[in-house]
Write a protein that holds these residues in place. Structure first.
Motif, PDB file in Angstrom:
ATOM      1  N   LEU A 466       0.825  -1.206  -0.109  1.00 21.07           N
ATOM      2  CA  LEU A 466      -0.039  -0.035   0.029  1.00 21.07           C
ATOM      3  C   LEU A 466       0.916   1.158   0.096  1.00 21.07           C
ATOM      4  N   LEU A 467       1.964   1.246   0.935  1.00 23.48           N
ATOM      5  CA  LEU A 467       2.816   2.388   0.585  1.00 23.48           C
ATOM      6  C   LEU A 467       3.558   2.607  -0.606  1.00 23.48           C
ATOM      7  N   GLN A 468       3.791   1.498  -1.121  1.00 22.80           N
ATOM      8  CA  GLN A 468       4.581   1.788  -2.543  1.00 22.80           C
ATOM      9  C   GLN A 468       3.449   2.229  -3.336  1.00 22.80           C
ATOM     10  N   LYS A 469       2.183   1.682  -3.526  1.00 14.73           N
ATOM     11  CA  LYS A 469       1.004   2.089  -4.231  1.00 14.73           C
ATOM     12  C   LYS A 469       0.785   3.628  -4.032  1.00 14.73           C
ATOM     13  N   TYR A 470       0.636   4.142  -2.860  1.00 15.08           N
ATOM     14  CA  TYR A 470       0.097   5.560  -2.607  1.00 15.08           C
ATOM     15  C   TYR A 470       1.168   6.350  -2.142  1.00 15.08           C
ATOM     16  N   GLY A 471       2.306   5.955  -2.143  1.00 12.70           N
ATOM     17  CA  GLY A 471       3.485   6.991  -1.451  1.00 12.70           C
ATOM     18  C   GLY A 471       3.128   7.502   0.068  1.00 12.70           C
ATOM     19  N   GLU A 472       3.514   8.799   0.266  1.00  9.01           N
ATOM     20  CA  GLU A 472       3.777   9.109   1.796  1.00  9.01           C
ATOM     21  C   GLU A 472       2.299   9.311   2.160  1.00  9.01           C
ATOM     22  N   ASN A 473       1.687   8.399   2.966  1.00 10.98           N
ATOM     23  CA  ASN A 473       0.418   8.601   3.429  1.00 10.98           C
ATOM     24  C   ASN A 473       0.305   8.229   4.864  1.00 10.98           C
ATOM     25  N   ALA A 474      -0.205   9.404   5.551  1.00  9.20           N
ATOM     26  CA  ALA A 474       0.095   9.405   7.174  1.00  9.20           C
ATOM     27  C   ALA A 474      -0.837   7.936   7.421  1.00  9.20           C
ATOM     28  N   GLU A 475      -2.062   7.540   6.882  1.00  8.97           N
ATOM     29  CA  GLU A 475      -2.826   6.280   7.626  1.00  8.97           C
ATOM     30  C   GLU A 475      -2.044   5.199   7.306  1.00  8.97           C
ATOM     31  N   PHE A 476      -1.597   4.865   6.245  1.00  6.11           N
ATOM     32  CA  PHE A 476      -0.966   3.657   5.954  1.00  6.11           C
ATOM     33  C   PHE A 476       0.310   3.458   6.629  1.00  6.11           C
ATOM     34  N   THR A 477       1.085   4.457   6.611  1.00  6.48           N
ATOM     35  CA  THR A 477       2.529   4.533   7.527  1.00  6.48           C
ATOM     36  C   THR A 477       2.190   4.052   8.939  1.00  6.48           C
ATOM     37  N   ASN A 478       1.124   4.720   9.356  1.00  5.47           N
ATOM     38  CA  ASN A 478       0.641   4.413  10.722  1.00  5.47           C
ATOM     39  C   ASN A 478       0.118   2.969  10.973  1.00  5.47           C
ATOM     40  N   LEU A 479      -0.516   2.539  10.063  1.00  5.57           N
ATOM     41  CA  LEU A 479      -0.810   1.032  10.244  1.00  5.57           C
ATOM     42  C   LEU A 479       0.538   0.234  10.273  1.00  5.57           C
ATOM     43  N   MET A 480       1.223   0.476   9.518  1.00  5.27           N
ATOM     44  CA  MET A 480       2.599  -0.254   9.545  1.00  5.27           C
ATOM     45  C   MET A 480       3.292  -0.261  10.870  1.00  5.27           C
ATOM     46  N   ALA A 481       3.273   1.071  11.301  1.00  4.66           N
ATOM     47  CA  ALA A 481       4.237   1.193  12.557  1.00  4.66           C
ATOM     48  C   ALA A 481       3.414   0.734  13.734  1.00  4.66           C
ATOM     49  N   GLU A 482       1.864   0.762  13.827  1.00  3.02           N
ATOM     50  CA  GLU A 482       1.213   0.107  14.764  1.00  3.02           C
ATOM     51  C   GLU A 482       1.231  -1.509  14.776  1.00  3.02           C
ATOM     52  N   HIS A 483       1.364  -2.072  13.515  1.00  7.25           N
ATOM     53  CA  HIS A 483       1.316  -3.407  13.238  1.00  7.25           C
ATOM     54  C   HIS A 483       2.558  -3.920  14.041  1.00  7.25           C
ATOM     55  N   LEU A 484       3.892  -3.310  13.514  1.00  5.36           N
ATOM     56  CA  LEU A 484       5.236  -3.663  14.133  1.00  5.36           C
ATOM     57  C   LEU A 484       5.095  -3.487  15.793  1.00  5.36           C
ATOM     58  N   PHE A 485       4.759  -2.279  16.194  1.00  2.75           N
ATOM     59  CA  PHE A 485       4.943  -2.218  17.518  1.00  2.75           C
ATOM     60  C   PHE A 485       4.041  -3.016  18.538  1.00  2.75           C
ATOM     61  N   HIS A 486       2.606  -3.545  18.057  1.00  2.00           N
ATOM     62  CA  HIS A 486       2.037  -4.357  18.683  1.00  2.00           C
ATOM     63  C   HIS A 486       1.950  -5.769  18.567  1.00  2.00           C
ATOM     64  N   TYR A 487       2.671  -6.280  17.378  1.00  2.00           N
ATOM     65  CA  TYR A 487       2.789  -7.701  16.993  1.00  2.00           C
ATOM     66  C   TYR A 487       4.062  -8.304  17.038  1.00  2.00           C
ATOM     67  N   ASN A 488       4.993  -7.573  16.934  1.00  2.00           N
ATOM     68  CA  ASN A 488       6.440  -7.983  16.534  1.00  2.00           C
ATOM     69  C   ASN A 488       6.905  -9.015  17.592  1.00  2.00           C
ATOM     70  N   SER A 489       6.412  -8.472  19.070  1.00  2.60           N
ATOM     71  CA  SER A 489       6.986  -9.440  20.100  1.00  2.60           C
ATOM     72  C   SER A 489       6.334 -10.891  19.999  1.00  2.60           C
ATOM     73  N   ARG A 490       4.980 -10.647  19.467  1.00  3.42           N
ATOM     74  CA  ARG A 490       4.295 -12.288  19.332  1.00  3.42           C
ATOM     75  C   ARG A 490       5.006 -13.148  18.377  1.00  3.42           C
ATOM     76  N   TYR A 491       5.915 -12.543  17.379  1.00  2.00           N
ATOM     77  CA  TYR A 491       6.440 -13.228  16.474  1.00  2.00           C
ATOM     78  C   TYR A 491       7.813 -13.133  16.566  1.00  2.00           C
ATOM     79  N   GLY A 492       8.423 -13.081  17.694  1.00  2.43           N
ATOM     80  CA  GLY A 492       9.772 -13.000  18.369  1.00  2.43           C
ATOM     81  C   GLY A 492      10.889 -12.177  17.747  1.00  2.43           C
ATOM     82  N   ARG A 493      10.030 -10.982  17.292  1.00  2.02           N
ATOM     83  CA  ARG A 493      10.807  -9.791  16.641  1.00  2.02           C
ATOM     84  C   ARG A 493      10.668  -8.586  17.661  1.00  2.02           C
ATOM     85  N   SER A 494      11.769  -7.662  17.612  1.00  2.38           N
ATOM     86  CA  SER A 494      11.785  -6.482  18.438  1.00  2.38           C
ATOM     87  C   SER A 494      10.631  -5.442  18.114  1.00  2.38           C
ATOM     88  N   THR A 495      10.193  -4.949  19.266  1.00  2.00           N
ATOM     89  CA  THR A 495       9.094  -3.708  18.887  1.00  2.00           C
ATOM     90  C   THR A 495      10.026  -2.506  18.364  1.00  2.00           C
TER      91      THR A 495
END
Length: 850
Positions: A466-495
């Motif tokens: 989506l970020l590749q498709k729409y460029g600098e978009n606040a909402e899609f960037t935030n989705l990526m950030a929130e996903h990594l922040f909330h779920y990375n620990s679940r998959y053994g990755r650093s927040t």
């Protein structure tokens, strides 16, 4: 504050703090304590020697005042040179002078805030000071100084020039190192530039301009267009919402044209706010449009005459040359069709080239004018983080038009920001139901949030696309950030992987309080208290993010004044909820709960008992905790979220850690009459812990059946089904199946689903496979959700003492040992073997270090 208690005075203010203090404590506690001791002993002696006073220590920092600016600077120079000698102390110092007032044991005033901002620009070994300080010491011998240029500080109207002492032994920060409480750094003043050099530069710039003019114009995206707020010329209050509303509506309209890319409205409004503009002039619009990378932009105005709207819009190229101007008018009730006609007229050439139909605004949004008005007003409140107000507007919009997909999505998100997120998934389901009428970007946004609720690791690829498709978009960037922040620990990755995305999200949408809060979470975890302070200066003082970070800083202070307590308690967002450890990512939450208990006069009796329960749990004192739980009123039998009888089951991952096991039989007896999936899951877990295999199988079969027969709670049922299956596989020694079933469970869970038992299982499996780094990562991101999960913090710390030792990280292992031994010093008998083991481990680690 009473003026009778306050004493106003002109003073020099000195701020000093140890950079990265918490990190130092984690790396080497003994060395860190020596540094703190030197820091305080040096200041105690030298501040007094220079006729100053120490107003307050606050953990890793100190605030001092002096009657003489010269004495303040002499003191700063002296102590900073001392801090550069062994054992070195990484201290930064900032000074300013001005009018302040003293009350009780504290000092207040704008000058204090400015001194703090100057200090925030510093790095270890630096002494920075403001222009007023420079004026006072300019004629004094012994001070060498260098200008660092002008800076625009947060909440300070005029730019301020900042200087650094350049005496021997001191450090002068580079521009890229200065990341304090500033808006944007202004150009440094150059006083001694030779005329010849200036001439050469002018010639070079002129040549570069002509040589690169074509290249610069080509860097603009000719498909990108910026829509600016429209000027409301009639002043009619009923149409003021259309000023910003036109940006939303025309951007949405243009998103339906495949060869056009409207600039994200969030970026437009944020740029205008940085420039302190509501409606830009033509020249200002040219500059902003270029900075946003768009090849064209639209300016316009609206006049309301007796319910008839006259809308004029002009489209310009990137150089501000008029391309087309159109005026349309019609009844206010025809707003959507007016915008359709206006937009089509402005982009007729693009539409002709594309040869495709374009959806109407009414189809994309709503044909109901009042619903559309409510939605636009909600969008404006949403952008300003006034979420309660936004929710009211969005609910009004969907009540007037139940097919309004945009309003349903925003209603869902607004509730998410205030904590009602995923208990309101029906709103997201409504947005998904009607999303076909939306332009492609909005359809992708709905899908992005639908996937976010699942927490699947593959979502990261979707967001990248989506970020590749729409460029600098606040909402899609935030989705990526929130996903990594909330779920990375679940998959053994650093927040911490979320950090660059959070920073980009903050740049695109500085109003997003949750982004700032997560950046503070990461800074706190890294021991970067200075960044936490910077973020406090950026967040809205009306937001929960502000008070959360204020609460964080309380743990860094040796004492808390009555004034501080009163100011926090008076905050409209103040709630005992903000003192709970799951809000604060820190190594030892006990300090936080003990501070929270000091605020007991501002809480009711039940809330006070919650703190007492949490403190006992963190000390391994289950008997005391259970005793208080039983004393709570009947409607508060256990402070464990929505399922008080079942939540404990989520902690049971193995026989080595069974919290509250003396209650399992009574819990099982009570739950047997319930048939909901969560009760069945918990009953099965309790039965296993009690060795009742027949009861375990009975509840397991019921849960499996429930997951196949209940569409309304399908995800919850499947999550619990696979969690229980993974638990059984782990207990019977089949780790391959356990890993597979854990992964299956995660496919059905969203943010509200605690994964505590699976985190414990995964950490144990990693350890058995000698993958210590992975095991540590699992436990270091352990979620402290609520009281029952707080009780697992001691076990997590205990396990980390083992894992860090096995991994060869002596400093980390020792730090965890110290936390555990301090907290569990008076633990229940059942935890004494843990305490003895950790005490022996600490002795062994100390011997290794020596």
């Amino acid at each position: 504050m009473s003026n009778s208690k306050a004493q106003r005075k002109l003073v020099a203010i000195l701020f000093a703090d140890i950079v990265g203090y918490t990190f130092l404590m984690q790396q080497d506690e003994a060395s860190a304590r020596k540094k703190v001791k030197k820091f305080r002993e040096t200041l105690n002696e030298k501040v007094a020697n220079h006729y100053g006073q120490i107003v307050q220590y606050y953990g890793d920092g100190c605030l001092c005042t002096f009657d003489s600016t010269v004495n303040a600077m002499k003191c700063a120079l002296t102590v900073q040179q001392i801090f550069q000698t062994e054992p070195t102390v990484p201290v930064r110092i900032g000074l300013h002078t001005g009018d302040v007032y003293f009350e009780e044991e504290n000092v207040y005033g704008d000058s204090v805030n400015i001194a703090s901002r100057v200090e925030s620009l510093g790095i270890p070994g630096a002494v920075l000071f403001s222009k007023p300080i420079q004026k006072h010491i300019s004629n004094q011998n012994g001070f060498e100084m260098q200008s660092l240029g002008n800076f625009e500080f947060k909440n300070v109207i005029e730019p301020m020039e900042v200087f650094a002492l350049s005496n021997q032994g001191l450090v002068i920060p580079r521009r890229e190192e200065m990341r304090g409480k500033v808006k944007e750094p202004l150009k440094r003043k150059h006083r001694n530039v030779l005329p010849a050099i200036l001439t050469v530069l002018l010639i070079f710039i002129g040549a570069a301009y002509f040589l690169n003019a074509k290249k610069a114009s080509n860097s603009m995206d000719i498909s990108a267009i910026t829509i600016f707020p429209f000027s409301i010329q009639s002043g009619h209050p009923n149409i003021q919402y259309l000023s910003n509303g036109m940006v939303d509506l025309m951007s949405t309209k243009l998103e339906g044209v495949s060869n056009m890319r409207p600039i994200d409205p969030n970026r437009v409004f944020n740029q205008l706010e940085r420039n302190n503009e509501a409606i830009p002039s033509l020249s200002e619009a040219v500059e902003i449009s270029k900075s946003l990378g768009s090849g064209e932009f639209i300016l316009g105005n609206i006049i309301d005459i007796n319910e008839v709207l006259q809308i004029t819009a002009s489209k310009y190229n990137s150089e501000g040359e008029l391309m087309v101007r159109k005026t349309i008018e019609g009844q206010k009730t025809q707003l959507a069709s007016l915008i359709d006609d206006l937009t089509k007229a402005l982009i007729a050439d693009q539409l002709e080239k594309e040869g495709q139909p374009i959806s109407s605004v009414a189809t994309m949004t709503s044909e109901n004018l009042q619903a559309l008005k409510a939605y636009l007003e909600g969008e404006q409140a949403y952008r300003k983080t006034n979420f309660d107000q936004a929710i009211d507007f969005f609910q009004q919009a969907v009540s007037l038009d139940s097919t309004f997909a945009m309003a349903w999505l925003r209603l869902y998100l607004a509730r998410a920001w205030i904590g009602g997120a995923y208990n309101n998934s029906s709103y997201l389901e409504k947005a998904d139901e009607y999303k076909d009428k939306l332009p492609p970007k909005w359809q992708d946004l709905v899908e992005g949030h639908r996937l976010f609720a699942t927490g699947q690791e593959t979502n990261e690829d979707f967001y990248s696309d989506l970020l590749q498709k729409y460029g600098e978009n606040a909402e899609f960037t935030n989705l990526m950030a929130e996903h990594l922040f909330h779920y990375n620990s679940r998959y053994g990755r650093s927040t911490a992987e979320a950090k660059p995305w959070l920073e980009k999200s903050n740049k695109l949408d500085p109003q997003n309080q949750e982004t700032l809060r997560h950046l503070a979470d990461l800074a706190w975890k890294e021991g970067d208290i200075a960044t936490v302070r910077k973020i406090i200066a950026e967040v809205s003082t009306e937001s929960s993010s502000w008070i959360i970070n204020q609460v964080r800083l309380l743990t860094q202070q040796d004492s808390i004044s009555a004034t501080q307590m009163e100011e926090l308690a008076a905050h409209p967002e103040f709630n005992f909820y903000w003192f709970w450890p799951y809000q604060i990512a820190q190594d030892d939450p006990l300090d936080l709960l003990e501070i929270g208990l000091r605020f007991a006069p501002y809480f009711d009796e039940v809330q006070k008992k919650y703190f007492e329960i949490g403190i006992h749990m963190l000390k391994g004192q289950e008997k005391e905790a259970l005793s208080i739980i039983k004393s709570l009123p009947s409607d508060n039998t256990a402070p464990i979220d929505n399922y008080p009888l079942a939540r404990t089951a989520l902690l049971i991952a193995g026989r080595d850690y069974l919290p509250f096991e003396q209650t399992y039989q009574s819990l099982l007896d009570t739950l047997q009459v319930h048939e909901d999936p969560f009760a069945l899951f918990a009953s099965a877990k309790y039965a296993w812990a009690l060795g009742l295999e027949e009861s375990f199988r009975k509840n397991q079969r019921k849960l499996t059946a429930a997951s196949e027969q209940s569409p309304a709670s399908f995800n919850r049922s499947r999550y619990l089904h696979w969690s229980l299956t993974a638990f059984e596989a782990r207990q019977t020694g089949d780790d391959t199946k356990a890993l597979m079933y854990i992964d299956s469970a995660f496919q059905y869970s969203g943010p509200p689903e605690p994964a505590v038992d699976k985190i414990f299982m995964l950490a144990d499996i990693h350890e058995e496979q000698q993958e210590y780094e992975k095991a540590i990562l699992r436990l270091e991101n352990f979620p402290l959700y609520n009281l029952n999960y707080v009780s697992a913090h001691g076990y997590t710390t205990y396990r980390l003492t083992q894992l860090y030792e096995k991994n060869g990280n002596i400093n980390k292992a020792l730090a965890k040992c110290n936390v555990f031994l301090k907290n569990y010093e008076s633990c229940d008998v059942k935890y004494r073997p843990w305490w003895d083991e950790v005490a022996e481990r600490r002795k062994r680690l100390v011997d290794q270090m020596n």
